[in-house]
Write a protein that holds these residues in place. Structure first.
Motif, PDB file in Angstrom:
ATOM      1  N   GLY A 249       0.787  -1.228   0.000  1.00  0.00           N
ATOM      2  CA  GLY A 249       0.000   0.000   0.000  1.00  0.00           C
ATOM      3  C   GLY A 249       0.817   1.275   0.000  1.00  0.00           C
TER       4      GLY A 249
ATOM      5  N   ASP B  10      -0.697   3.965  -2.239  1.00  0.00           N
ATOM      6  CA  ASP B  10      -2.073   4.397  -2.059  1.00  0.00           C
ATOM      7  C   ASP B  10      -2.166   5.885  -1.774  1.00  0.00           C
ATOM      8  OD1 ASP B  10      -2.877   1.907  -2.535  1.00  0.00           O
ATOM      9  OD2 ASP B  10      -3.185   1.339  -0.446  1.00  0.00           O
ATOM     10  N   ASP B  11      -1.205   6.393  -1.064  1.00  0.00           N
ATOM     11  CA  ASP B  11      -1.192   7.816  -0.762  1.00  0.00           C
ATOM     12  C   ASP B  11       0.140   8.379  -1.249  1.00  0.00           C
ATOM     13  OD1 ASP B  11      -1.387  10.315   0.175  1.00  0.00           O
ATOM     14  OD2 ASP B  11      -1.351   9.794   2.310  1.00  0.00           O
TER      15      ASP B  11
ATOM     16  N   PHE C 279       0.682  11.607  -1.744  1.00  0.00           N
ATOM     17  CA  PHE C 279       0.812  13.031  -1.446  1.00  0.00           C
ATOM     18  C   PHE C 279       1.396  13.291  -0.058  1.00  0.00           C
ATOM     19  CE2 PHE C 279      -0.617  17.117   0.066  1.00  0.00           C
ATOM     20  CZ  PHE C 279      -0.344  17.937  -1.005  1.00  0.00           C
ATOM     21  N   THR C 280       0.806  12.666   0.962  1.00  0.00           N
ATOM     22  CA  THR C 280       1.158  12.985   2.338  1.00  0.00           C
ATOM     23  C   THR C 280       2.635  12.764   2.671  1.00  0.00           C
ATOM     24  OG1 THR C 280      -1.025  12.060   2.741  1.00  0.00           O
ATOM     25  CG2 THR C 280       0.165  12.886   4.634  1.00  0.00           C
TER      26      THR C 280
ATOM     27  N   VAL D 268       4.865  15.688   2.089  1.00  0.00           N
ATOM     28  CA  VAL D 268       4.766  16.794   3.033  1.00  0.00           C
ATOM     29  C   VAL D 268       5.412  16.403   4.351  1.00  0.00           C
ATOM     30  CG1 VAL D 268       3.177  18.331   4.228  1.00  0.00           C
ATOM     31  CG2 VAL D 268       2.607  17.476   1.963  1.00  0.00           C
ATOM     32  N   ARG D 269       5.176  15.165   4.745  1.00  0.00           N
ATOM     33  CA  ARG D 269       5.627  14.680   6.048  1.00  0.00           C
ATOM     34  C   ARG D 269       7.136  14.809   6.212  1.00  0.00           C
ATOM     35  NH1 ARG D 269       3.505   9.338   6.045  1.00  0.00           N
ATOM     36  NH2 ARG D 269       1.496  10.138   6.688  1.00  0.00           N
TER      37      ARG D 269
ATOM     38  N   LEU E 182       9.084  16.930   5.214  1.00  0.00           N
ATOM     39  CA  LEU E 182       9.582  18.294   5.403  1.00  0.00           C
ATOM     40  C   LEU E 182       9.484  18.779   6.847  1.00  0.00           C
ATOM     41  CD1 LEU E 182       8.127  19.919   2.195  1.00  0.00           C
ATOM     42  CD2 LEU E 182      10.457  19.205   2.618  1.00  0.00           C
ATOM     43  N   PHE E 183       8.754  18.037   7.669  1.00  0.00           N
ATOM     44  CA  PHE E 183       8.632  18.468   9.065  1.00  0.00           C
ATOM     45  C   PHE E 183       9.928  18.205   9.807  1.00  0.00           C
ATOM     46  CE2 PHE E 183       3.990  17.269   8.477  1.00  0.00           C
ATOM     47  CZ  PHE E 183       3.655  18.566   8.139  1.00  0.00           C
ATOM     48  N   ASP E 184      10.293  19.172  10.637  1.00  0.00           N
ATOM     49  CA  ASP E 184      11.489  18.977  11.459  1.00  0.00           C
ATOM     50  C   ASP E 184      11.127  18.107  12.639  1.00  0.00           C
ATOM     51  OD1 ASP E 184      12.966  20.747   9.887  1.00  0.00           O
ATOM     52  OD2 ASP E 184      11.959  22.412  10.884  1.00  0.00           O
TER      53      ASP E 184
ATOM     54  N   GLU F  55      11.189  17.375  16.362  1.00  0.00           N
ATOM     55  CA  GLU F  55      11.242  18.277  17.517  1.00  0.00           C
ATOM     56  C   GLU F  55      12.609  18.295  18.178  1.00  0.00           C
ATOM     57  OE1 GLU F  55       7.574  20.081  17.780  1.00  0.00           O
ATOM     58  OE2 GLU F  55       8.717  18.830  16.441  1.00  0.00           O
TER      59      GLU F  55
ATOM     60  N   GLU G  37      15.476  19.619  16.206  1.00  0.00           N
ATOM     61  CA  GLU G  37      15.451  21.067  16.053  1.00  0.00           C
ATOM     62  C   GLU G  37      16.179  21.751  17.205  1.00  0.00           C
ATOM     63  OE1 GLU G  37      11.773  23.272  16.443  1.00  0.00           O
ATOM     64  OE2 GLU G  37      11.912  23.645  14.294  1.00  0.00           O
TER      65      GLU G  37
END
Lengths: 798, 60
Positions: free
Chosen positions: B29, B32-33, B35-36, B39-40, B42-44, B46, B49
């Protein structure tokens, strides 16, 4: 630049960006529009989740809505239907959250474990707006999880319908992709192994020829038996039903190619057509995939079940108990809390009912009901709790019984598409040519008879023909998509090109629900307007908000002695003047039957000044649209409303007999059926649940909505309200799309003729087939996508 | 020239491995997605950081 930022943060909510009307919610120097937004901000900062506000400037959605009651999530039958997986320790549940809209949403919802340690993992599928959460049973239950999500502004929409069907389409899509992968894999390998033969082998390389041949043959087996299986099945079932569809010549071509290749390789008389065979199946499957690609994030199959609650609270001897909707019986006493949807027709027994029927009719102004009145299912209660007695079970209600109609049980009968009709003649002509070529050679040179017969079937295999439709329609679909017009599938395009009758719903469809303008009747001076505006600013009621927006004056005075009677009116002392706003009963006026829906009466210092009325505004470009459409089509109007707007609408419709008011959902469906009996191809524009029957019955049902993620009834296409004026362009584009399909048919027929010229003479070589087939395919793909784009430019859609 | 048999066998085997890997991707799967995850990533993180902030201060 900096200055701009400062002003924007002063007048807009830090969380959701709404205009701040009342300035009383501040926290950490940040302004909020309501306590909901402020609470979300508090929760997030307390848990070190303020990064939410870093990734996007205004990530939140307005929180003014009152949170629903989730007691039913403790009922075991309900829970077991909702969760994906459950064991002693963990539960996995997938929830649909309409509020998901930006990367901050993803970030926050995937860090839920920081808010609640019982949550093990949460994953978002952004396009489907779903979050899948795994949690520990002993620390948190489903109800608490949903409440947690609500507390941070992400209320899930829980309904049985959307959840039941998930996963099914994914499976078929996966199997199609696997088939494409197998066909592509074999095609690539076979092509490599065939090259030496095409380029000519030296004497000492001859020994490889058999080896390559056998390898090719073994590669063709999975292509024919696995990837191409569906063509045989479809051709066979259609043949049994005495129909010739395009799959018949395709299946015949595949079969003949395989048999002839096998014969040539086994008897060592030639290289066979394995290369062409694999390529053919590969390209065909890609065409199929293009055709079946749909918008997963938009649901076209919704009915009332997606919008009705999963459960409802019943009162039995003073005890409140949530029960499943399907268990609701006639005579049950139910409690509808503020902002809950009434699931069945019922009599009002207790409380003040102010019902918003916008789901049903598209009318956004709430309606007041008195005790003892029957309220139809589908309305949303706005002010306070009410108690009601159920009159009819859910499925038999005034609105929902529509779904027992035949239109919903039978699937829509599609008229034959152009390629269906064309392929019938194509198959017959093809067989005639193949047979006559075979017979001709039997009488002159029998050794060539079989070769020419099979060559004709091979070269005329309508690969390019089969691809022209899906590729053209998929291109049209993506053009529409860019203009915010979403079609359920590709066959809708051809349907759109054929429409000759348009039926419109009124409220919410041709009127803009967000731009209901107000109008003041009476004489008033500017200073008095200021007083009204300052008073209305204090109320959260829909009409008060509209009023403040309409008057559009900055706040000057504060209000003393403010009182609000929910659903009736507001009063208070503004700058020493006693101002009253509200319904005629609230102001103790003699009851006047106001002709045009809701009105707000105004009284200043006990002197009656006049009243505001709601004036419906047509959507942008409505006049031009009607003018353009009326040239070549028949226009009708079906409204559930009273006919007080008949006069304004008559100029748009050529014949006043085509305007119909006070139509029930069933009347609308019957009217469409009547039109169809007259042989018309009907397109229905609607927006509410009450149009569902008509949308389903019509040849093409288009739902108009102002927010694609909001409610829209089951339909064939969804149109964003902003693109309403582009309808004539969409129709022209659909017609042009059909034109492109016809042109590409001619092109692929030309390729076939060239191939046939060699085939009937028995001169077709594997190399020729291997060049001609991909060449024609690529020509078609290029031609269709370029032509559709050119037409889209002409129609100003790109 | 018999080497060719071996080489072709190897190349087909290798290609088959990739096909099998693709089957696994489809089945698990991962597609199946689409797109997400984009984006995911790119998150730092915690914790990471904070470490970066500290190391930045060390440099200055």
């Amino acid at each position: 630049m900096l200055k701009e930022n400062v002003t924007s943060s002063e007048t807009h909510c830090f969380h959701c960006g709404e205009d701040i009307i009342v300035r009383q919610y501040t926290h950490n120097d940040k302004q909020f529009c309501c306590s909901g937004c402020k609470t979300v901000y508090n929760i997030l900062t307390e848990h070190n989740l303020s990064n939410y506000y870093v990734y996007n400037k205004i990530p939140g959605k307005t929180q003014s809505k009152i949170t629903s009651n989730f007691d039913y999530l403790e009922v075991t039958q309900v829970v077991s239907k909702l969760v994906d997986f459950e064991d002693q320790f963990r539960t996995i549940v997938t929830l649909y959250i309409p509020a998901i809209h930006c990367s901050s949403c993803i970030w926050l919802l995937e860090h839920l474990h920081l808010l609640q340690s019982g949550i093990l993992q949460s994953r978002i599928d952004f396009l489907k707006k779903q979050v899948s959460v795994t949690f520990k049973n002993d620390e948190i239950n489903l109800k608490q999880l949903v409440q947690l999500l609500c507390s941070i502004g992400y209320e899930p929409l829980i309904s049985f319908q959307d959840i039941v069907k998930k996963g099914q389409s994914r499976k078929t899509e996966r199997s199609l992709i696997t088939k494409i992968a197998v066909a592509g894999f074999c095609f690539g390998n076979v092509m490599l192994l065939s090259f030496p033969d095409y380029f000519g082998l030296g004497d000492f390389e001859r020994e490889f020829k058999d080896f390559f041949g056998w390898l090719n043959l073994s590669f063709s087996l999975p292509v024919v038996l696995y990837s191409g299986k569906e063509y045989f099945v479809s051709a066979w079932t259609n043949l049994k039903a005495k129909r010739l569809n395009l799959d018949f010549p395709l299946a015949l071509g595949i079969l003949v190619m395989f048999l002839r290749s096998a014969y040539e390789i086994i008897s060592q008389t030639g290289a066979g057509f394995v290369d062409t065979l694999c390529g053919l199946v590969f390209f065909l499957l890609i065409g199929k995939w293009m055709q079946e690609r749909t918008f997963h994030h938009i649901s076209f199959e919704r009915d009332y079940r997606s919008y009705f609650p999963v459960a409802v609270t019943t009162i039995n001897h003073g005890v409140e108990r949530p029960i499943q909707l399907s268990d609701l019986k006639t005579g049950d006493r139910i409690l509808i809390r503020s902002h809950e949807i009434l699931p069945a027709d019922a009599i009002l027994l207790k409380g003040e009912a102010e019902i918003d029927f916008s789901f049903v009719t598209g009318e956004s102004i709430p309606v007041k009901k008195t005790l003892g009145e029957i309220i139809y299912a589908g309305g949303r209660q706005l002010s306070g709790s009410i108690e009601m007695e159920v009159l009819k079970p859910v499925s038999q209600s005034y609105l929902t019984q529509l779904w027992n109609n035949n239109a919903f049980i039978e699937s829509k009968k599609r008229i034959k598409t152009f390629s269906d009709t064309a392929s019938r003649y194509f198959s017959i002509i093809l067989l005639i040519i193949a047979l006559s070529a075979g017979i001709f050679w039997i009488s002159t040179d029998p050794s060539k008879a079989l070769a020419s017969f099979t060559s004709v079937l091979i070269i005329a295999c309508p690969c390019a023909l089969a691809l022209s439709s899906p590729f053209t329609l998929a291109a049209v679909l993506s053009v529409f998509d860019k203009n915010r017009f979403f079609l359920k599938n590709t066959s809708v395009v051809e349907e759109l090109a054929r429409i000759n009758t348009y039926v419109f719903d009124k409220t919410g469809t041709i009127t803009n629900p967000n731009a209901a303008g107000l109008q003041f009747n009476g004489t008033i001076i500017d200073g008095q307007m200021q007083l009204i505006s300052d008073l209305a600013r204090n109320s959260g009621h829909l009409l008060s908000r509209e009023l403040t927006k309409f008057i559009h004056k900055p706040a000057i005075y504060s209000v003393q002695e403010y009182t609000e009677k929910i659903g009736r009116g507001i009063s208070g002392k503004v700058n020493g003047n006693y101002v009253k706003l509200g319904s005629s009963t609230f102001l103790n006026l003699p009851l006047k039957s106001s002709s045009s829906g809701s009105s707000i009466h105004v009284m200043i210092n006990d002197v009656y000044v006049g009243f505001f009325t709601i004036r419906q505004q047509w959507r942008n470009g409505f006049k031009e649209l009607m003018l353009k459409l009326s040239i070549e089509a028949d226009l009708h109007l079906l409204s559930g409303d009273h006919d007080h707007e008949r006069k304004q609408l008559i100029p748009f419709f050529e014949d006043s007999r085509k305007l119909h008011f006070e139509q029930s959902p069933q009347d609308k469906l019957d009217y469409i059926q009547q039109l169809q009996k007259e042989g018309k191809k009907v397109l229905m524009f609607g927006d509410g649940l009450n149009d569902s029957g008509a949308l389903k019955q019509s040849d093409l049902g288009i739902a108009i909505t102002d927010n694609i993620n909001n409610f829209s009834p089951g339909c064939d296409a969804i149109l964003d309200g902003l693109s309403f004026h582009k309808i004539p362009q969409f129709i022209q584009q659909a017609k042009d799309g059909v034109k492109v399909i016809r042109m590409s048919f001619i092109i692929s027929l030309m390729y076939n003729t060239v191939g046939l010229y060699f085939a009937v003479q028995g001169l077709l070589s594997p190399l020729m087939a291997a060049i001609l087939m991909p060449l024609s395919t690529i020509t078609i793909i290029l031609f269709t996508s370029v032509a559709v784009r050119l037409f889209a430019h002409k129609n100003k859609l790109l | 020239m018999n080497m060719i048999y071996l080489l072709i066998g190897c190349s087909i085997l290798l290609a088959l491995l990739f096909l099998l890997a693709f089957f696994w991707v489809i089945k698990s799967g991962q597609n199946d997605d689409t797109f997400t995850p984009a984006v995911r990533i790119l998150f730092d993180d915690e914790v990471a950081e904070k470490e970066i902030e500290i190391s930045d201060e060390d440099h200055t």
